[in-house]
Design a protein around this motif. Structure first.
Motif, mmCIF file in Angstrom:
data_model
loop_
_atom_site.group_PDB
_atom_site.id
_atom_site.type_symbol
_atom_site.label_atom_id
_atom_site.label_comp_id
_atom_site.label_asym_id
_atom_site.label_seq_id
_atom_site.Cartn_x
_atom_site.Cartn_y
_atom_site.Cartn_z
ATOM 1 N N THR A 1 43.381 35.789 28.273
ATOM 2 C CA THR A 1 42.723 35.742 29.590
ATOM 3 C C THR A 1 43.244 36.804 30.557
ATOM 4 O O THR A 1 42.788 36.867 31.697
ATOM 5 C CB THR A 1 42.898 34.352 30.238
ATOM 6 O OG1 THR A 1 44.302 34.058 30.370
ATOM 7 C CG2 THR A 1 42.231 33.275 29.396
ATOM 8 N N VAL B 1 40.752 34.363 36.569
ATOM 9 C CA VAL B 1 41.662 33.421 35.901
ATOM 10 C C VAL B 1 43.071 33.737 36.376
ATOM 11 O O VAL B 1 43.564 34.853 36.172
ATOM 12 C CB VAL B 1 41.574 33.531 34.363
ATOM 13 C CG1 VAL B 1 42.541 32.538 33.711
ATOM 14 C CG2 VAL B 1 40.156 33.275 33.887
ATOM 15 N N VAL C 1 37.904 30.324 27.503
ATOM 16 C CA VAL C 1 37.364 30.701 28.808
ATOM 17 C C VAL C 1 36.103 31.523 28.565
ATOM 18 O O VAL C 1 36.107 32.454 27.747
ATOM 19 C CB VAL C 1 38.398 31.495 29.623
ATOM 20 C CG1 VAL C 1 37.758 32.094 30.869
ATOM 21 C CG2 VAL C 1 39.565 30.602 30.011
ATOM 22 N N VAL D 1 35.214 35.591 34.928
ATOM 23 C CA VAL D 1 35.098 34.214 34.452
ATOM 24 C C VAL D 1 33.765 33.607 34.868
ATOM 25 O O VAL D 1 33.302 33.781 35.997
ATOM 26 C CB VAL D 1 36.283 33.362 34.966
ATOM 27 C CG1 VAL D 1 36.245 33.181 36.477
ATOM 28 C CG2 VAL D 1 36.313 32.007 34.269
#
Length: 400
Positions: free
Chosen positions: A116, A122, A209, A215
């Motif tokens: 991520t 994030v 994710v 995101v």
């Protein structure tokens, strides 16, 4: 001793410097910090800084004048990269900093979700820069997913809800804070979230994710998905010890120390989140504690032990932590992890105001309080005196 180096410009690090000067140290004192910011307080990051428009300058642990009065050599913006205890040298950005006494206060690093780092939106919350980045996305109507229902995750959830976001907390356990408080009290804390329209997804983890550069959502291990404009990960932290590999110090979920916070090398100590040492109040086993009060107390202790090793004292303190969520305060003291009996002593869970006792071997091992500050203070005092369970019951009768 003429040269002392403190690595880590954290709460523990700056308090160590202050206490060294108070203890009469007049030599060269060097404070090394990886962040560019002057030492600041971390608890407000997940509390007032996210809930308000508080400026980073308001979090500083010392004013410019007070910091100047400590007569420090301040090295900020670059981390220490290695330690050679034989040569008594700390390396920073290729430069060797010599010491006669060393205090390690490099804290901990927040755990991240895998893969991520390159996804915008994030975040973890460990630094003031993290808090600023998170706050920028806490806009009314935003979909916010919090991963982890510990104190950090719960406080971020409260701040996001207060700013008008749609908040979902994802927790692998069956209740928030279950690892420290047990199921019943964890469920009571979960009630705070539900009372403020925060959704709890319990007993489920994050599978992935969604989103390549930005995101878009979170896929859970039960196959469901959640939309997300912001994901905040609060799944714990690891001690910042990578730079100490090869130093010869014992590393095992932190820098292993004896009861005086010494690392086994004369003149080298560790304090705060990075230190794993016995707490005489708890027993002989070394533990690592990420509490504000522990960092402050250990910094005071180590300053004296470093300067006066012949009269070293061991660390002994009742563990204490607090959390502000919504308009509620949770306080925890003592050992609430290994109790044989849990009982509400004062107040009512339904009314969200109570003190709960944790019993072990006939003694009061720990207490947890919600919105009960005054009685909590008295129970904390009872813990300091190693009070019995009968003492706890008698105090409950007196206060009721």
């Amino acid at each position: 001793m003429d040269q002392i180096v403190v690595v880590g410009a954290s709460l523990a690090g700056i308090r160590a410097c202050q206490n060294l000067r108070r203890e009469g140290f007049e030599g060269t004192l060097t404070l090394i910090g990886a962040e560019k910011h002057h030492p600041y307080d971390r608890p407000p990051l997940s509390k007032t800084m996210l809930a308000t428009d508080q400026a980073p300058e308001e979090l500083l642990l010392m004013s410019e004048d007070a910091l100047s009065a400590l007569d420090l050599t301040l090295m900020l913006g670059e981390p220490a990269t290695s330690l050679d205890v034989g040569r008594q040298v700390v390396t920073v950005c290729g430069d060797e900093i010599r010491y006669e006494g060393l205090i390690i206060a490099t804290g901990a690093v927040a755990r991240k979700l895998p893969k991520t780092d390159a996804v915008e939106g994030v975040h973890v919350l460990r630094t003031v820069d993290d808090a600023l980045a998170i706050r920028e996305r806490l806009v009314p109507g935003a979909s916010v997913v919090i991963v982890g229902a510990g104190f950090i995750g719960s406080e971020v959830a409260a701040a996001a809800a207060n700013r008008g976001c749609h908040v979902t907390v994802v927790e692998a356990a069956i209740a928030p804070l279950i690892r420290g408080l047990g199921i019943e009290m964890g469920e009571a804390c979960g009630g705070l979230h539900r009372a403020h329209a925060v959704e709890l997804r319990l007993g489920v983890g994050v599978a992935s994710v969604i989103g390549d550069d930005e995101v878009k959502g979170v896929e859970l291990t039960d196959g469901s998905t959640l939309p997300a404009d912001l994901v905040v990960v609060g799944i714990g932290a690891d001690p910042n010890t990578e730079w100490l590999m090869g130093s010869g110090l014992q590393i095992d979920d932190g820098v292993v120390c004896d009861g005086t916070m010494n690392t086994g090398v004369p003149g080298v100590y560790a304090v705060g989140d990075v230190a794993k040492a016995p707490n005489a109040w708890l027993g002989p086993s070394p533990v690592r504690v990420e509490h504000w009060t522990a960092a402050t107390e250990q910094a005071m202790l180590v300053a004296g032990n470093l300067l006066h090793p012949e009269s070293s004292r061991v660390y002994e303190s009742v563990p204490f932590v607090w959390s502000d969520q919504y308009n509620d305060r949770i306080q925890v003291a003592g050992d609430t992890d290994s109790s044989e009996h849990v009982e509400v002593l004062i107040g009512s869970v339904d009314e969200q105001a109570f003190v709960t006792g944790y019993r072990r071997d006939g003694a009061l091992a720990g207490v947890m309080a919600l919105n009960s500050i005054r009685p909590f203070v008295q129970y904390r005092r009872l813990l300091m005196g190693h009070g019995s369970w009968d003492d706890a019951l008698a105090l409950a009768a007196e206060l009721s």
